[in-house]
Design a protein around this motif. Structure first.
Motif, PDB file in Angstrom:
ATOM      1  N   UNK A  65       0.840  -1.205   0.000  1.00 33.56           N
ATOM      2  CA  UNK A  65       0.000   0.000   0.000  1.00 33.56           C
ATOM      3  C   UNK A  65       0.874   1.255   0.000  1.00 33.56           C
ATOM      4  N   UNK A  66       1.906   1.232   0.833  1.00 33.81           N
ATOM      5  CA  UNK A  66       2.808   2.387   0.882  1.00 33.81           C
ATOM      6  C   UNK A  66       3.597   2.520  -0.421  1.00 33.81           C
ATOM      7  N   UNK A  67       3.970   1.372  -0.968  1.00 30.34           N
ATOM      8  CA  UNK A  67       4.659   1.385  -2.273  1.00 30.34           C
ATOM      9  C   UNK A  67       3.776   2.047  -3.338  1.00 30.34           C
ATOM     10  N   UNK A  68       2.499   1.674  -3.317  1.00 23.38           N
ATOM     11  CA  UNK A  68       1.573   2.225  -4.314  1.00 23.38           C
ATOM     12  C   UNK A  68       1.444   3.733  -4.133  1.00 23.38           C
ATOM     13  N   UNK A  69       1.367   4.184  -2.879  1.00 21.71           N
ATOM     14  CA  UNK A  69       1.270   5.636  -2.634  1.00 21.71           C
ATOM     15  C   UNK A  69       2.530   6.332  -3.126  1.00 21.71           C
ATOM     16  N   UNK A  70       3.686   5.722  -2.804  1.00 19.38           N
ATOM     17  CA  UNK A  70       4.981   6.289  -3.203  1.00 19.38           C
ATOM     18  C   UNK A  70       5.072   6.401  -4.724  1.00 19.38           C
ATOM     19  N   UNK A  71       4.585   5.358  -5.379  1.00 21.76           N
ATOM     20  CA  UNK A  71       4.750   5.304  -6.836  1.00 21.76           C
ATOM     21  C   UNK A  71       3.673   6.073  -7.575  1.00 21.76           C
ATOM     22  N   UNK A  72       2.556   6.343  -6.901  1.00 16.95           N
ATOM     23  CA  UNK A  72       1.496   7.132  -7.534  1.00 16.95           C
ATOM     24  C   UNK A  72       2.004   8.502  -7.951  1.00 16.95           C
ATOM     25  N   UNK A  73       2.990   8.974  -7.180  1.00 17.34           N
ATOM     26  CA  UNK A  73       3.562  10.278  -7.517  1.00 17.34           C
ATOM     27  C   UNK A  73       4.407  10.193  -8.786  1.00 17.34           C
ATOM     28  N   UNK A  74       4.864   8.960  -9.131  1.00 14.00           N
ATOM     29  CA  UNK A  74       5.755   8.793 -10.294  1.00 14.00           C
ATOM     30  C   UNK A  74       4.980   8.269 -11.501  1.00 14.00           C
ATOM     31  N   UNK A  75       4.170   7.222 -11.272  1.00 12.23           N
ATOM     32  CA  UNK A  75       3.424   6.616 -12.373  1.00 12.23           C
ATOM     33  C   UNK A  75       1.941   6.925 -12.184  1.00 12.23           C
ATOM     34  N   UNK A  76       1.339   7.571 -13.140  1.00 13.35           N
ATOM     35  CA  UNK A  76      -0.066   7.951 -13.010  1.00 13.35           C
ATOM     36  C   UNK A  76      -0.970   6.834 -13.527  1.00 13.35           C
TER      37      UNK A  76
END
Lengths: 281, 103
Positions: free
Chosen positions: B63-74
């Motif tokens: 879940x945290x990975x997804x939040x972190x990566x949401x900023x990079x991959x839309x």
């Protein structure tokens, strides 16, 4: 030859005449000078002196390979020298690739056999690119420059007649048939390339050649990661150097444009495209 | 690493991060693992997941990975991103680059 001194001995007249043809522009070191490699191509003794004579390559007096037919003595010497350099010169990262230069920048052509690497290399050299090496891209571990090793260009099978037509004045050795690689002939490196053997070149382009008979020449930009992985696959000493090998290749790729070049033998068009690539930068 | 199916609550980390060197060009990552001697080419998602693990040496959950990566991959669908991340993590485990652990 470049930074390497080889002490070569052989009683074969074919080796002597081929060295006289192909290494005419190279410096000859005094016999007392230090040599990186002591090699010889000698006849196999016993019955083999009379029946289907054979030659073997010696490295420090030991034969690392099986013997070949005596008629293949000079190609055997060339292959043996390639092995000496790629298996021992770990002060460089060595990639199985042709390298040529234009405007101070190196065009690296890493490729497996059959991809048209040597044909493309010879065609570009015939039209004025400087030959650094037909077989071994030697990358300085500290500066990441490509170190020239200008030696004969090895042509195989159909590319021999193709190049005879494209570069009729290119001095070529007699064709040796029925080798492990088929028919083989060598083209002498231009004297201008040999004279500039101490001039290194910065990485400029990595181009993966792909030969497909009849196909129009196409130069396509590749992701750097794809160019990097091809260099890794083609590197002799990558695993020996470990993390340093990764850093060297990564720096070379970062400094280069990466492309794939598909062609079907249209050498004039190929040269025009590579000249344009060199002018792009 | 414990066997079995992965879940959003699992924590993940890089295996032997001190042994890894990497370069990122455009969307791809190439990575050398000095512990295994292997070199890997990672695609855009796998590369970003790996770099994210390296940014969180203490470990991170999906879940945290997804939040972190949401900023990079839309990617608009958060659940789909989590599933893709899960798949990328499984691939990284296969390559001995990542491991699951109990926090």
């Amino acid at each position: 030859m470049g930074p390497i001194v080889a002490n070569i001995a052989s009683p074969f007249r074919s080796v002597e005449s081929a060295i006289a043809l192909h290494y005419a522009a190279h410096d000859v070191a005094p016999a007392t000078e230090f040599a990186d490699f002591h090699v010889a191509v000698d006849p196999v003794g016993g019955l083999r002196r009379w029946i289907r004579p054979q030659a073997f390559f010696r490295f420090d007096a030991n034969p690392p390979f099986n013997p070949l037919a005596a008629g293949q003595a000079f190609p055997l010497l060339e292959w043996g020298l390639n092995w000496c350099v790629s298996a021992h010169c770990h002060q460089y990262l060595i990639v199985h690739a042709a390298v040529i230069e234009r405007g101070g920048r190196a065009l690296i052509l890493p490729a497996p056999p059959g991809s048209g690497k040597s044909t493309l290399c010879a065609a570009l050299v015939a039209r004025g690119w400087r030959l650094l090496s037909d077989e071994l891209a030697m990358i300085d571990a500290h500066t990441r420059e490509i170190v020239p090793l200008p030696r004969p260009i090895s042509l195989k099978n159909a590319s021999i007649s193709v190049m005879s037509g494209f570069w009729p004045e290119g001095p070529m050795s007699p064709v040796v048939h029925d080798t492990l690689k088929g028919s083989v002939a060598h083209v002498r490196p231009p004297a201008s390339s040999v004279e500039r053997a101490s001039e290194r070149a910065a990485p400029g382009w990595i181009v993966l050649p792909v030969f497909r008979a009849g196909e129009s020449p196409t130069l396509t930009r590749l992701p750097r990661s794809a160019g990097f992985m091809r260099l890794v696959e083609s590197a002799f000493s990558y695993s020996v150097l470990g993390r340093l090998g990764f850093d060297i290749l990564a720096d070379v790729v970062a400094a280069s444009g990466c492309h794939e070049f598909t062609y079907g033998g249209q050498l004039d068009e190929a040269v025009r495209m590579f000249d344009a690539l060199a002018g792009d930068r | 690493m414990r066997p079995g199916r992965t879940s959003l609550m699992d924590s993940w980390r890089a295996v032997a991060p001190h042994a890894l060197v990497w370069r990122q060009w455009d969307d791809d990552v190439v990575l050398y693992n000095d512990a295994t001697g292997s070199t890997h080419q990672l695609g855009p998602l796998g590369g970003e997941v790996m770099l994210c693990l390296l940014r969180h040496p203490a470990g991170i959950d999906v879940a945290a990975l997804a939040r972190d990566m949401n900023a990079i991959i839309e990617i608009p669908d958060e659940l789909q991103l989590a599933a893709e991340i899960q798949r990328a993590l499984d691939d990284l485990v296969e390559l001995q680059l990542a491991e699951r652990f109990s926090a």
